[in-house]
Enzyme design. Structure first.
Site, short mmCIF file in Angstrom:
data_model
loop_
_atom_site.label_atom_id
_atom_site.label_comp_id
_atom_site.label_asym_id
_atom_site.label_seq_id
_atom_site.Cartn_x
_atom_site.Cartn_y
_atom_site.Cartn_z
N GLY A 1 50.13 49.54 29.59
CA GLY A 1 49.08 49.05 29.34
C GLY A 1 48.34 48.96 30.29
N PRO B 1 54.24 53.45 32.29
CA PRO B 1 52.73 53.75 32.51
C PRO B 1 52.80 54.71 31.55
CG PRO B 1 53.10 54.13 34.28
CD PRO B 1 54.53 53.70 33.85
N GLY B 2 51.04 55.14 31.06
CA GLY B 2 50.57 56.44 30.53
C GLY B 2 49.14 56.49 30.62
N ARG B 3 48.43 55.87 29.78
CA ARG B 3 47.42 56.03 30.52
C ARG B 3 46.46 56.30 31.68
NH1 ARG B 3 43.64 53.99 26.79
NH2 ARG B 3 45.65 52.82 25.68
N ARG C 1 40.24 58.87 19.59
CA ARG C 1 40.01 57.16 20.11
C ARG C 1 38.77 56.74 19.86
NH1 ARG C 1 39.30 56.00 24.51
NH2 ARG C 1 41.02 53.76 24.40
N TYR D 1 39.67 53.43 17.29
CA TYR D 1 39.43 52.06 18.28
C TYR D 1 37.75 51.85 18.04
CZ TYR D 1 44.31 53.76 19.71
OH TYR D 1 45.82 54.25 19.55
N CYS E 1 35.00 66.40 7.98
CA CYS E 1 33.95 66.60 7.14
C CYS E 1 34.64 64.64 6.90
CB CYS E 1 34.49 67.24 6.15
SG CYS E 1 34.43 68.99 5.73
N GLU E 2 34.28 63.95 7.73
CA GLU E 2 34.72 62.41 7.85
C GLU E 2 33.14 61.97 8.34
OE1 GLU E 2 37.69 61.30 6.68
OE2 GLU E 2 38.31 62.34 5.77
N TYR F 1 45.91 60.22 25.16
CA TYR F 1 45.23 60.18 24.53
C TYR F 1 44.63 60.77 23.76
CZ TYR F 1 48.95 56.16 25.54
OH TYR F 1 49.57 55.34 26.24
#
Ligand SMILES: Cc1ncc(COP(=O)(O)O)c(C=O)c1O
Length: 415
Positions: A238, A277-279, A315, A319, A344-345, A373
């Site tokens: 995190g 940890p990732g990010r 992302r 988010y 197409c969104e 991510y």
């Protein structure tokens, strides 16, 4: 060196990003080996050298080259699916370097992980604990477990990446965790090694981590008073990064990380501490290269349309996340606009209502913080192939880490 303008053109570790775009096409993810190593060295120094076990949360970026690079610094991996399990095995991780998190695991996943004698299962519910007890009994093994506690702490981040509030699907209430730990004899094939928490992602203030550590200090001492002893505490991941300035060095984050490590050692130092940890390890190492297809105005609104899309970086749509937008050429005039993809969104936008550099058709756009991510959340919506990943090596050479998916590969899945 990392990402810098040289002669007014954006480079990664001395390599002109236009040359990379011409060689590999667009959209393409670029990773700097130098930054990945720097991030790994800093986390090793702050956490491993203080006695923590570090498991890289591979969901942030599961490219095998990156996994192997982190393995060489002594990191294990945090996995959440059979696919991630298989990838960890493929990259040479041993059972003791794996912990299996996630809110729902299948029988097949539990059996595979039991057979591989993984370090820990992070268990989040009664049904999972009971299933694991049954499967471990059949396998003739004792499964090492950390119970995932939901401490109801506000991580002060985006609601979609908050995981430690009581209304979230993750973890178990302190009452349930206490219940299982005080009834360990009901689960003879489970070894209750301790507690796991992960309160959310992209946390940039130390306070939520301090709150978590203080909470765990009190919770563990009250468990001790009831005669419950265990040896491991996993604080999860995190740790946030600076999306506003993606090219910031990890040294800016070091005091934040050190303060958390110090507080955890001070209050919970008698336990074997873990983090996942990732990010923070990968976000600032990567960018997404995209080519401008054209500009248009609609209802007084300016749109820059690129060949990259939410299929490459979801992302912002998912988010409302901010990703910095750069032109390959320095000092372009700025104006308000949106950066959108061809999907197409209406939600297919990478930046909305922002000051962005002026782009002409065929210009190269660089989107920051695409190391985490981004590729791992990529999709093939609209039959768009997954984009390639390229690493800029330490001596400025480029390595293709993942090929662009071909249409034949996509179509071949249909029976
Ligand atoms: C259980 C768990 N651990 C670790 C992480 C990694 O989080 P981050 O990339 O924010 O460090 C996550 C992210 O979702 C997670 O769910």
């Amino acid at each position: 060196m990392a990402y810098t303008y040289i002669n007014k053109r954006l480079h990664c570790d001395g390599v002109d990003l236009e040359d990379v775009a011409e060689k590999y096409g667009t959209p393409t993810y670029i990773y700097s080996e130098r930054i990945l190593r720097r991030n790994a060295e800093v986390l090793k120094k702050i956490f491993i050298d203080r006695g923590f076990k570090v498991s890289y949360a591979m969901k942030a970026n599961s490219n095998p080259m990156i996994l192997k690079l982190f393995k060489s610094y002594g990191f294990g991996v945090d996995i959440v699916s059979e696919g991630e399990f298989k990838l960890a095995q493929h990259c040479g991780f041993e059972g003791l370097e794996l912990n299996f998190a996630g809110v729902g695991k299948t029988i097949e996943e539990l059996d595979l992980a039991l057979d591989f004698d993984i370090d820990h299962f992070n268990v989040e519910s009664r049904f999972e604990l009971e299933l694991l007890e049954t499967r471990a009994k059949i396998a003739g093994k004792k499964a090492a477990v950390l119970l995932r506690l939901n401490p109801d702490i506000d991580p002060q981040t985006h609601p979609h990446i908050s995981t430690g509030l009581k209304q979230n699907k993750f973890g178990m209430s302190p009452e349930k965790v206490r219940h299982f730990l005080t009834h360990a004899e009901s689960y003879p094939h489970i070894q209750f090694d301790g507690i796991h928490c992960h309160i959310g992602s992209q946390i940039v203030q130390p306070q939520p981590f301090y709150d978590l550590i203080d909470y765990l200090e009190q919770f563990t001492s009250s468990l001790r008073a009831s005669g419950v002893e265990f040896s491991h505490i996993d604080l999860g991941g995190g740790f946030g990064v600076n999306y506003e300035d993606p090219f910031e060095d990890i040294l800016q984050t070091t005091p934040f990380l050190e303060s958390i490590a110090d507080r955890a050692m001070e209050k919970l130092g008698e336990y074997q501490l873990h983090i996942q940890p990732g990010r923070v390890l990968v976000a600032n190492a990567g960018v997404l290269l995209a080519r401008v297809l054209g500009n248009k105005e609609n209802g007084g609104h300016h749109f820059v349309i690129i060949d990259g899309a939410t299929t490459d970086l979801v992302r912002p749509a998912m988010y409302d996340a901010y990703h910095a937008i750069y032109s390959h050429l320095e000092d372009r005039p700025m104006h308000m606009g949106d950066v959108v993809g061809p999907v197409c969104e209406s939600s297919d936008a990478l930046a909305r209502n922002r000051e962005i550099p002026d782009f002409d058709k065929d210009d190269l756009m660089i989107i920051g913080s695409a190391g985490a991510y981004a590729s791992s959340m990529g999709s093939t919506y609209n039959m768009r192939p997954l984009s390639p990943e390229v690493m800029v090596g330490l001596s400025g050479e480029t390595h293709l880490l993942r090929k662009r998916q071909s249409f034949d590969e996509m179509i071949s899945l249909y029976t």
